[in-house]
Design a protein around this motif. Structure first.
Motif, PDB file in Angstrom:
ATOM      1  N   SER A 210       0.850  -1.190   0.000  1.00 32.87           N
ATOM      2  CA  SER A 210       0.000   0.000   0.000  1.00 32.87           C
ATOM      3  C   SER A 210       0.886   1.240   0.000  1.00 32.87           C
ATOM      4  CB  SER A 210      -0.852   0.009   1.268  1.00 32.87           C
ATOM      5  OG  SER A 210      -0.047   0.278   2.408  1.00 32.87           O
ATOM      6  N   PRO A 211       0.286   2.413  -0.206  1.00 24.79           N
ATOM      7  CA  PRO A 211       1.092   3.636  -0.109  1.00 24.79           C
ATOM      8  C   PRO A 211       1.839   3.728   1.224  1.00 24.79           C
ATOM      9  CG  PRO A 211      -1.101   4.152  -0.943  1.00 24.79           C
ATOM     10  CD  PRO A 211      -1.113   2.703  -0.565  1.00 24.79           C
ATOM     11  N   TYR A 212       1.231   3.167   2.271  1.00 26.67           N
ATOM     12  CA  TYR A 212       1.858   3.193   3.602  1.00 26.67           C
ATOM     13  C   TYR A 212       3.119   2.317   3.614  1.00 26.67           C
ATOM     14  CZ  TYR A 212       1.702   2.931   8.814  1.00 26.67           C
ATOM     15  OH  TYR A 212       1.956   2.991  10.158  1.00 26.67           O
ATOM     16  N   TRP A 214       4.873   1.405   0.977  1.00 25.80           N
ATOM     17  CA  TRP A 214       5.861   2.000   0.054  1.00 25.80           C
ATOM     18  C   TRP A 214       6.654   3.076   0.799  1.00 25.80           C
ATOM     19  CZ3 TRP A 214       1.512   3.436  -3.973  1.00 25.80           C
ATOM     20  CH2 TRP A 214       0.927   2.264  -4.449  1.00 25.80           C
ATOM     21  N   LEU A 215       5.922   3.883   1.552  1.00 28.55           N
ATOM     22  CA  LEU A 215       6.540   4.992   2.283  1.00 28.55           C
ATOM     23  C   LEU A 215       7.528   4.474   3.330  1.00 28.55           C
ATOM     24  CD1 LEU A 215       6.462   8.089   3.019  1.00 28.55           C
ATOM     25  CD2 LEU A 215       4.740   7.482   4.727  1.00 28.55           C
ATOM     26  N   LEU A 216       7.093   3.489   4.109  1.00 26.34           N
ATOM     27  CA  LEU A 216       7.941   2.949   5.173  1.00 26.34           C
ATOM     28  C   LEU A 216       9.170   2.261   4.576  1.00 26.34           C
ATOM     29  CD1 LEU A 216       5.092   1.473   7.418  1.00 26.34           C
ATOM     30  CD2 LEU A 216       6.492   3.485   7.949  1.00 26.34           C
ATOM     31  N   GLU A 219      11.747   4.834   3.359  1.00 23.06           N
ATOM     32  CA  GLU A 219      12.460   5.449   4.487  1.00 23.06           C
ATOM     33  C   GLU A 219      13.457   4.466   5.109  1.00 23.06           C
ATOM     34  OE1 GLU A 219      12.389   8.506   5.852  1.00 23.06           O
ATOM     35  OE2 GLU A 219      12.304   8.388   8.055  1.00 23.06           O
TER      36      GLU A 219
ATOM     37  N   PRO B   4      -4.359   1.043  -4.416  1.00 22.69           N
ATOM     38  CA  PRO B   4      -4.754  -0.238  -3.835  1.00 22.69           C
ATOM     39  C   PRO B   4      -5.652  -0.070  -2.606  1.00 22.69           C
ATOM     40  CG  PRO B   4      -2.483   0.273  -3.231  1.00 22.69           C
ATOM     41  CD  PRO B   4      -2.922   1.323  -4.218  1.00 22.69           C
ATOM     42  N   PHE B   6      -6.253  -1.468   1.182  1.00 20.65           N
ATOM     43  CA  PHE B   6      -5.330  -2.061   2.158  1.00 20.65           C
ATOM     44  C   PHE B   6      -5.858  -1.885   3.573  1.00 20.65           C
ATOM     45  CE2 PHE B   6      -3.476   2.016   3.570  1.00 20.65           C
ATOM     46  CZ  PHE B   6      -3.790   2.849   2.502  1.00 20.65           C
ATOM     47  N   LEU B 215       8.098  11.776   9.026  1.00 24.15           N
ATOM     48  CA  LEU B 215       7.876  11.050   7.769  1.00 24.15           C
ATOM     49  C   LEU B 215       6.408  11.116   7.334  1.00 24.15           C
ATOM     50  CD1 LEU B 215       9.031   8.959   5.652  1.00 24.15           C
ATOM     51  CD2 LEU B 215       8.219   7.173   7.217  1.00 24.15           C
ATOM     52  N   TYR B 246      -6.110   9.455   2.108  1.00 25.08           N
ATOM     53  CA  TYR B 246      -4.875   8.807   2.574  1.00 25.08           C
ATOM     54  C   TYR B 246      -4.041   9.781   3.409  1.00 25.08           C
ATOM     55  CZ  TYR B 246      -0.030   7.114   2.215  1.00 25.08           C
ATOM     56  OH  TYR B 246       1.263   6.739   2.498  1.00 25.08           O
TER      57      TYR B 246
END
Lengths: 387, 387
Positions: A210-212, A214-216, A219, B4, B6, B215, B246
């Motif tokens: 998820s975008p979450y 991908w972000l983590l 980083e 997506p 999630f 972040l 989001y």
């Protein structure tokens, strides 16, 4: 860069992160009279974590005993040992001080302590989970597994050579103190960091990404690529350890949400076959061939998260090889030269591993988590190149 | 960009995010026989969320009743109304469908339902929290508050003009479906997005901030600056709504960890004085003067997270004014022209608000959460410029 202490609430765990955060565990520990400590043979002592914990226990007159008979890539018997020690001592709570093997074993032991039955019942999903688990404080000593912040645990069954990951529940409270990772040996520093790297890659490319995540992942990889070389050069560099531990912790949040897939599935086969293969070493080796496959699965996400390895990477399938080269170069630079031969694997072993991965029922849970499975022929070709 | 569906596990909540994720709520809802729905007067209907929910309830023959008497900036009486409706109906669970007012009121009602006493007991921290709360499903209809993923709730006491935020516990399950935000009116689209922007800024600069909140704030602001203009231009742009929702959700994770400070403290004073001031509008106005103060508190973090407003920002105190200008320009571009006068505030009101902020006992909880408090004189000067 500033290095604040802070808290993280992921799922059911309350995690304290930062230098000298152990004091925060006191209010939770002091509610119990008898506690089982689960530790490694050396790491809990030389890191200083065991002394910090026993000071708190002694201050409150809490009785405790230590169980330290855990092997890396922990096996069913380790978990049984914890359950036995817990019951014999009449413990009311567990403090696990160590890396993934220690914390994972304690996580699974909680299920058996509360729910009865055998360890394998839970590994095979044959028994429902008990509602209430004993209190578990996890004091994490490595910057790799993320198990202190996630709900997963991995345990091996020796007879069937299966290494099985299950969702075993979160620790109640966790401690991530970078001070405790300064005594990690050089090879463990590499293995655990690459484990966190692999968590990032897989949780960002799985069918649950998820975008979450991908972000983590982005980083975490940024900090691993920047700070791992520094920690290898100067092991007690607290700033490098802070950021490696942070990277590992957020990669842990990432796998908790995005899970792992083929990389971890395959690694579990290899270290199930040979428990002397450290999990992170297995991943580091496998990724020398698999990374380009992952890149092809999702060039957009992979280009984004691998930028620190090669800023020129573009979100297109053609750049998969370039990404692979950048990863392999990074391994060379940090002095990782292991291969499957290092752990005695032959061509036959690799073929057997691929067969096991595709055919063993317990491994099939990984198949649907990857957007695509490579063909058996391709996989065999790639992995034999790693001997 | 891919969009997506999630799941997110933050603290005690399991959140489903994505287009058409309402079906995931079914397995949780069907365990109950009688459910209280708490909704707004219009939003639950026109968004389509109410129909989606009642379809599931009807399918399983679950009895339900609707309580929809909630004002924006909700007051103690709203919470009491929910408690009464819950008890009279003999409900076993709550489904809250709406924005912050709806979900926050339901969160606080849970405390009273289980623990007894009065709403004010909990707002004033005079009564311990009950251990077990009724099941709460939160279906979020705005991209602003983050309350569907965090543990906080805000309720006003009319007599004392206090608007009080407490840690009220997480919903059990939440639904964030961008489809439901397409019918948000233009002004609500702006207000709620700026609320999420303010959550990002404050949680990244408070005394509880961390690399994790930096972040999340950076990512949230990136998407707000990029997608808010698009959503205003074309309200049913599902992609723009997806990313705004989001952004709001991860800014919610960020405040759950890093809390808010002066901006929210002051806004609560103003909308406590005049409940017709929407929370997000109050923040948008206040930030026209406060943003430069926040920048000076932590130029390194602020330069990083405000890059989307002005890529030239440097991590130095001198750039505070530049950041302020970039923010004000963004408000102009999206057509936000409100000021304190829009809501009838006079110079005397502003002075009274500043006095209230510094002297009211309940407001003092915010003071320690900011790295530094501005002087009363400075604050008064800044805020009178906003009339």
């Amino acid at each position: 860069m500033k290095m604040p202490s802070f808290q993280v609430y992921n799922g059911g765990v309350k995690l304290f992160f930062g230098i000298n955060v152990i004091g925060n565990a006191e209010e939770f520990i002091k509610a119990y009279k008898r506690i089982l400590l689960v530790t490694g043979r050396r790491s809990a002592k030389i890191s200083g974590a065991l002394d910090d914990v026993t000071s708190i226990l002694d201050k409150h007159g809490i009785e405790y005993t230590v169980y330290n008979d855990i092997v890396p890539n922990p096996i069913v018997e380790n978990v049984e040992g914890i359950v036995k020690a817990y019951k014999e001592f009449g413990a009311e709570a567990i403090i696990a001080i160590g890396g993934g093997s220690i914390i994972d074993s304690a996580k699974v032991a909680r299920l058996v302590i509360s729910g009865g039955g055998s360890v394998v019942d839970y590994l095979y999903g044959r028994k429902p989970y008990p509602e209430k688990l004993p209190f578990l404080l996890a004091i994490n000593l490595t910057h790799g597994t993320g198990t202190e912040i996630d709900k997963y645990a991995v345990v091996s069954i020796v007879e069937t050579k299966e290494k099985i990951g299950i969702s075993a529940g979160y620790p109640n409270v966790s401690i991530d103190d970078p001070r405790y990772t300064r005594t990690l040996p050089r090879n463990q520093t590499i293995y655990t960091s690459i484990d966190a790297f692999a968590h990032s890659v897989e949780s960002a490319t799985s069918t649950r990404s998820s975008p979450y995540t991908w972000l983590l992942a982005e980083e975490a990889i940024k900090h691993i690529v920047k700070h791992l070389p520094r920690a290898l050069e100067k092991p007690d560099d607290l700033e490098a350890r802070y950021w490696l531990l942070y990277a590992s912790m957020i990669a842990g949040i990432s796998i908790d949400h995005g899970v792992t897939h083929i990389g971890h599935g395959l690694e579990h086969v290899f270290s199930g076959f040979n428990p002397k293969l450290p999990h992170g070493a297995g991943l580091a080796i496998l990724y020398k061939a698999l990374l380009q496959f992952f890149y092809k699965l999702d060039p957009e996400v992979m280009a984004r998260i691998l930028k620190p390895l090669d800023p020129e990477l573009k979100p297109r399938v053609e750049d998969a090889e370039k990404a692979q080269k950048a990863y392999n170069k990074f391994l060379e630079e940090i002095g990782f030269n292991e291969s499957f031969s290092t752990y005695g694997f032959s061509i036959e072993d690799v073929k057997e591993a691929v067969k096991f991965y595709y055919e063993n029922e317990k491994m099939k849970r990984y198949h649907g988590l990857a957007p695509k499975l490579p063909s058996r022929e391709d996989l065999e070709k790639w992995l034999t190149s790693l001997i």
